[in-house]
Write a protein that holds these residues in place. Sequence first.
Motif, mmCIF file in Angstrom:
data_model
loop_
_atom_site.group_PDB
_atom_site.id
_atom_site.type_symbol
_atom_site.label_atom_id
_atom_site.label_comp_id
_atom_site.label_asym_id
_atom_site.label_seq_id
_atom_site.Cartn_x
_atom_site.Cartn_y
_atom_site.Cartn_z
ATOM 1 N N MET A 1 -10.703 -17.770 5.835
ATOM 2 C CA MET A 1 -11.060 -16.964 7.094
ATOM 3 C C MET A 1 -10.574 -15.468 6.679
ATOM 4 O O MET A 1 -9.714 -15.113 6.104
ATOM 5 C CB MET A 1 -10.636 -17.582 8.371
ATOM 6 N N ARG A 2 -11.444 -14.499 7.360
ATOM 7 C CA ARG A 2 -11.309 -13.052 7.225
ATOM 8 C C ARG A 2 -10.054 -12.603 7.947
ATOM 9 O O ARG A 2 -9.917 -13.025 8.956
ATOM 10 C CB ARG A 2 -12.638 -12.397 7.659
ATOM 11 N N ILE A 3 -9.507 -11.636 7.377
ATOM 12 C CA ILE A 3 -8.477 -11.012 8.135
ATOM 13 C C ILE A 3 -8.696 -9.359 7.952
ATOM 14 O O ILE A 3 -8.736 -9.225 6.802
ATOM 15 C CB ILE A 3 -7.119 -11.321 7.846
ATOM 16 N N ARG A 4 -8.693 -8.754 9.054
ATOM 17 C CA ARG A 4 -8.616 -7.279 8.698
ATOM 18 C C ARG A 4 -7.635 -6.568 9.290
ATOM 19 O O ARG A 4 -6.778 -6.955 10.347
ATOM 20 C CB ARG A 4 -10.026 -6.754 9.605
ATOM 21 N N ILE A 5 -7.091 -5.392 8.698
ATOM 22 C CA ILE A 5 -6.169 -4.577 9.030
ATOM 23 C C ILE A 5 -6.909 -3.369 9.645
ATOM 24 O O ILE A 5 -7.788 -2.600 8.860
ATOM 25 C CB ILE A 5 -5.136 -4.258 8.044
ATOM 26 N N VAL A 6 -6.547 -3.057 10.892
ATOM 27 C CA VAL A 6 -7.604 -1.562 11.460
ATOM 28 C C VAL A 6 -6.469 -0.837 12.129
ATOM 29 O O VAL A 6 -5.386 -1.054 12.896
ATOM 30 C CB VAL A 6 -8.142 -2.215 12.658
ATOM 31 N N ASP B 1 -12.634 -19.848 15.325
ATOM 32 C CA ASP B 1 -13.498 -20.825 16.124
ATOM 33 C C ASP B 1 -12.843 -21.268 17.348
ATOM 34 O O ASP B 1 -13.557 -21.510 18.458
ATOM 35 C CB ASP B 1 -13.868 -21.843 15.502
ATOM 36 N N ALA B 2 -11.458 -21.432 17.253
ATOM 37 C CA ALA B 2 -10.715 -21.838 18.421
ATOM 38 C C ALA B 2 -9.179 -21.456 17.892
ATOM 39 O O ALA B 2 -8.902 -21.161 16.879
ATOM 40 C CB ALA B 2 -10.791 -23.394 18.524
ATOM 41 N N PHE B 3 -8.143 -21.399 18.876
ATOM 42 C CA PHE B 3 -6.965 -21.012 18.500
ATOM 43 C C PHE B 3 -6.080 -22.369 17.947
ATOM 44 O O PHE B 3 -6.481 -23.492 18.611
ATOM 45 C CB PHE B 3 -5.924 -20.524 19.865
ATOM 46 N N PRO B 4 -5.464 -22.297 16.729
ATOM 47 C CA PRO B 4 -4.842 -23.422 16.135
ATOM 48 C C PRO B 4 -3.329 -23.352 16.860
ATOM 49 O O PRO B 4 -3.333 -22.671 17.889
ATOM 50 C CB PRO B 4 -4.598 -23.061 14.721
ATOM 51 N N HIS C 1 -11.211 -15.755 19.683
ATOM 52 C CA HIS C 1 -12.404 -16.693 19.570
ATOM 53 C C HIS C 1 -13.407 -16.728 20.388
ATOM 54 O O HIS C 1 -13.038 -16.294 21.787
ATOM 55 C CB HIS C 1 -11.769 -18.278 19.076
ATOM 56 N N PRO C 2 -14.555 -16.987 20.321
ATOM 57 C CA PRO C 2 -15.863 -16.747 21.372
ATOM 58 C C PRO C 2 -15.562 -17.824 22.382
ATOM 59 O O PRO C 2 -15.230 -18.999 21.794
ATOM 60 C CB PRO C 2 -17.123 -16.833 20.395
ATOM 61 N N LEU C 3 -15.873 -17.606 23.622
ATOM 62 C CA LEU C 3 -15.976 -18.488 24.534
ATOM 63 C C LEU C 3 -17.340 -18.940 25.029
ATOM 64 O O LEU C 3 -18.445 -18.230 24.586
ATOM 65 C CB LEU C 3 -15.489 -17.852 25.849
ATOM 66 N N PRO C 4 -17.552 -20.106 25.497
ATOM 67 C CA PRO C 4 -18.895 -20.479 26.100
ATOM 68 C C PRO C 4 -19.639 -19.597 26.898
ATOM 69 O O PRO C 4 -18.837 -18.845 27.686
ATOM 70 C CB PRO C 4 -18.551 -21.703 26.724
ATOM 71 N N ALA C 5 -20.901 -19.329 26.751
ATOM 72 C CA ALA C 5 -21.708 -18.356 27.894
ATOM 73 C C ALA C 5 -21.782 -18.759 28.993
ATOM 74 O O ALA C 5 -21.651 -19.770 29.427
ATOM 75 C CB ALA C 5 -23.025 -18.242 26.997
ATOM 76 N N GLY C 6 -21.741 -17.781 29.857
ATOM 77 C CA GLY C 6 -21.830 -17.767 31.334
ATOM 78 C C GLY C 6 -20.592 -17.793 32.252
ATOM 79 O O GLY C 6 -20.407 -18.011 33.357
ATOM 80 N N GLY C 7 -19.519 -17.637 31.365
ATOM 81 C CA GLY C 7 -17.799 -17.565 31.829
ATOM 82 C C GLY C 7 -17.552 -16.207 32.282
ATOM 83 O O GLY C 7 -18.486 -15.231 32.284
ATOM 84 N N ASP C 8 -16.369 -16.149 32.775
ATOM 85 C CA ASP C 8 -15.996 -14.743 33.391
ATOM 86 C C ASP C 8 -15.689 -13.639 31.930
ATOM 87 O O ASP C 8 -15.375 -12.528 32.163
ATOM 88 C CB ASP C 8 -14.713 -14.768 34.068
ATOM 89 N N ALA C 9 -15.519 -14.282 30.899
ATOM 90 C CA ALA C 9 -14.916 -13.493 29.461
ATOM 91 C C ALA C 9 -15.887 -13.960 28.530
ATOM 92 O O ALA C 9 -16.535 -15.199 28.260
ATOM 93 C CB ALA C 9 -13.623 -13.909 29.312
ATOM 94 N N ASP C 10 -16.088 -13.111 27.583
ATOM 95 C CA ASP C 10 -16.628 -13.635 26.129
ATOM 96 C C ASP C 10 -16.059 -14.106 25.256
ATOM 97 O O ASP C 10 -16.457 -14.904 24.303
ATOM 98 C CB ASP C 10 -17.629 -12.409 25.690
ATOM 99 N N TRP C 11 -14.587 -13.405 24.978
ATOM 100 C CA TRP C 11 -13.816 -13.850 23.945
ATOM 101 C C TRP C 11 -12.346 -14.189 24.614
ATOM 102 O O TRP C 11 -11.990 -13.411 25.330
ATOM 103 C CB TRP C 11 -13.793 -12.812 23.034
#
Length: 269
Positions: free
Chosen positions: A1-6, A25-28, A49-59
């Motif tokens: 998986m990718r890891i970035r330093i920003v 994809d989900a929290f381990p 991680h992304p959340l299902p569409a239609g909820g109060d939050a996106d990630w």
Amino acid sequence: MRIRIVDAFTDRPFAGNPAGVVLLDAFPSDDWLQQVAAEVNLSETAFAHPLPAGGDADWALRWFTPAAEVNLCGHATLATAHVLSSTGTADDTVRFSTRSGVLTTTARGDGTYTLDFPTAPLTEVTIPAGLPEALGAEPLAAYDTGPQVGDLLVELADEKTVRALTPDLRALVEHSKRGIIATAQAQDPAGGYDFVSRCFFPQVGIDEDPVTGSAHTALAPHWSPRLGRDELTGLQASARSGLVRTALQGDRTLLTGSAVTVIDGELLT
């Protein structure tokens, strides 16, 4: 998986506050998240991680220091928004589900990002016994910043005093849940910033944080009434340094800054 330093709250590499960002994809397990944060060994590593569409939050978004999970982190949220926007992974406006509720970030056309965070409630408290000795300076006043931030904000006499601090970090652990925010009004009104700060968090494994977005949710309501303006710019005067633009909007504080990706690599385990 990718890891970035920003590098966050800066428009150039090797300044501001570096954060690790890992998109999943989900929290381990919590143990794995904490081990990765300890390995990265920056003040915070963000996991989203992304959340299902239609909820109060996106990630969904969580933040870990090398030693503990924290309730609120500005620079790692900015770093995550930058990764999502710069890679085309999400829209310019992203809603994050966090320990501090839903936080919204917006990518601006000028390359900056604005974070919509809860304003910290400030309560003036008695200066704790032993704090002046631990900090190495005599505070003018001290304020509790509430449970989400969990810091003790102390106002000092002037910018020079803030910049010269060399605190006893072990002794500071006794004086807050998370850390100490030391601040003063800017010495030069033409210097491009209105107030200066430094932040010490030995309680969660960070001696001095380079630029602390969450602290500015307390700094904004502290300085805006004194300076008579809702929109201010704070300079966090660490060795790396960084600028945070604040806009006080009642129980919300907008934090705006830039970010630069400096490392894009692969996490092998």
